[in-house]
Design a protein around this motif. Structure first.
Motif, PDB file in Angstrom:
ATOM      1  N   THR A  79       0.812  -1.214   0.000  1.00  0.00           N
ATOM      2  CA  THR A  79       0.000   0.000   0.000  1.00  0.00           C
ATOM      3  C   THR A  79       0.847   1.266   0.000  1.00  0.00           C
ATOM      4  O   THR A  79       0.311   2.374   0.038  1.00  0.00           O
ATOM      5  N   CYS A 115       6.221   7.474   5.468  1.00  0.00           N
ATOM      6  CA  CYS A 115       5.248   6.807   6.334  1.00  0.00           C
ATOM      7  C   CYS A 115       5.981   5.966   7.375  1.00  0.00           C
ATOM      8  O   CYS A 115       6.962   5.287   7.056  1.00  0.00           O
ATOM      9  N   LYS A 125       1.184  -1.511  11.005  1.00  0.00           N
ATOM     10  CA  LYS A 125       0.424  -0.283  11.218  1.00  0.00           C
ATOM     11  C   LYS A 125       1.178   0.855  10.546  1.00  0.00           C
ATOM     12  O   LYS A 125       2.291   1.191  10.943  1.00  0.00           O
ATOM     13  N   SER A 127       1.443   4.782   9.260  1.00  0.00           N
ATOM     14  CA  SER A 127       0.963   6.128   9.590  1.00  0.00           C
ATOM     15  C   SER A 127       1.774   7.162   8.812  1.00  0.00           C
ATOM     16  O   SER A 127       3.011   7.112   8.814  1.00  0.00           O
ATOM     17  N   THR A 187      -1.490   9.491   1.552  1.00  0.00           N
ATOM     18  CA  THR A 187      -1.598   8.251   2.328  1.00  0.00           C
ATOM     19  C   THR A 187      -2.190   8.522   3.704  1.00  0.00           C
ATOM     20  O   THR A 187      -1.770   9.452   4.402  1.00  0.00           O
ATOM     21  N   ARG A 188      -3.161   7.700   4.098  1.00  0.00           N
ATOM     22  CA  ARG A 188      -3.775   7.816   5.421  1.00  0.00           C
ATOM     23  C   ARG A 188      -3.351   6.644   6.299  1.00  0.00           C
ATOM     24  O   ARG A 188      -2.847   5.637   5.805  1.00  0.00           O
ATOM     25  N   SER A 189      -3.584   6.779   7.590  1.00  0.00           N
ATOM     26  CA  SER A 189      -3.252   5.689   8.513  1.00  0.00           C
ATOM     27  C   SER A 189      -4.081   4.458   8.174  1.00  0.00           C
ATOM     28  O   SER A 189      -5.290   4.553   7.946  1.00  0.00           O
ATOM     29  N   HIS A 190      -3.435   3.300   8.144  1.00  0.00           N
ATOM     30  CA  HIS A 190      -4.141   2.061   7.847  1.00  0.00           C
ATOM     31  C   HIS A 190      -3.307   0.878   8.328  1.00  0.00           C
ATOM     32  O   HIS A 190      -2.183   1.053   8.812  1.00  0.00           O
ATOM     33  N   ARG A 191      -3.856  -0.307   8.191  1.00  0.00           N
ATOM     34  CA  ARG A 191      -3.164  -1.522   8.617  1.00  0.00           C
ATOM     35  C   ARG A 191      -3.086  -2.507   7.450  1.00  0.00           C
ATOM     36  O   ARG A 191      -3.996  -2.578   6.626  1.00  0.00           O
TER      37      ARG A 191
END
Length: 225
Positions: A79, A115, A125, A127, A187-191
């Motif tokens: 990602t 990130c 995780k 961020s 890009t956003r926070s995601h897992r």
């Protein structure tokens, strides 16, 4: 999953990888650990960067893995961009195939966001930080069978293989988390959850190392190639 190698076995293998002069012995070690790993149904992990990872040992400040790249495996689960930096010094011995390790230079301001990545229990995780950067390839290490390359902690890089390949990797922690990768500016926070490899992927990984794996059970034997 229990460690595939004991602490003493890991110390011995880590010493061979760090020395980088025991190519034939290291190839034999790679096939042996693959045979032993067949006893664990969930041993293999599909890494988001597009290779199969077989963890051999995890200790304080030290890790050992077997990495196998397969044609067509790709990085569909990735990602971010493939450009990343580890918290550990990397020593990678190419067991078979060829690895192209691209060294990346970073400049402030640009088209990619740095990130932060915290990995725990098979979950990454991710961020975004406030840093926007530009990057370029400043060097490429082309490493063939029996050769070893190193990379210091914190150095951005990306690894590519033109065909099937396998490496034994020694990781020695030097920096505190997180690790870093370059992503899109938005890009956003995601897992990202790392999934286990399949028995078919295990069979293909074994084939790269000249080992035959029967998917109907855990019988593994060297093919002699």
């Amino acid at each position: 999953m229990p460690g595939i190698l004991t602490r003493d076995e890991a110390a011995e293998l880590g010493g061979l990888i760090a020395a980088g002069t025991a190519g034939g012995q290291l190839r034999a070690c790679a096939t042996d650990v693959l045979i032993r790993a067949a006893r664990y149904a969930d041993a293999l992990i599909r890494h988001p960067l597009g290779f199969l990872c077989l963890p051999l040992h995890r200790g304080t400040g030290l890790g050992l893995c077997l990495h196998v790249w397969l044609p067509g495996l790709g990085d569909a689960e990735l990602t971010t961009s493939p450009v990343h930096a580890h918290t550990w010094d990397l020593t990678s011995h190419v067991v078979c195939g060829q690895v192209n390790n691209e060294l990346i230079g970073i400049e402030e301001g640009g088209t990619h966001r740095i990130c932060a990545i915290i990995s725990e229990g098979g979950v990454d995780k991710i961020s975004p930080t406030s840093r926007l950067v530009a990057y370029r390839v400043v060097g490429t290490q082309r490493v063939g069978p029996g050769q070893t390359y190193t990379l210091p902690a914190g150095r951005f890089h990306t690894t590519r293989t033109p065909a099937a390949a396998a490496t034994l990797v020694l990781a020695e922690t030097r920096l505190p988390p997180p690790e870093y990768a370059l992503g899109d500016p938005g890009t956003r926070s995601h897992r990202v959850v790392r999934r286990p490899g399949t028995r078919e992927e295990f069979r293909l990984a074994a084939q790269v190392l000249g080992v035959r794996y029967e998917t109907s059970g855990v019988t593994v034997q060297r093919t002699g190639t």
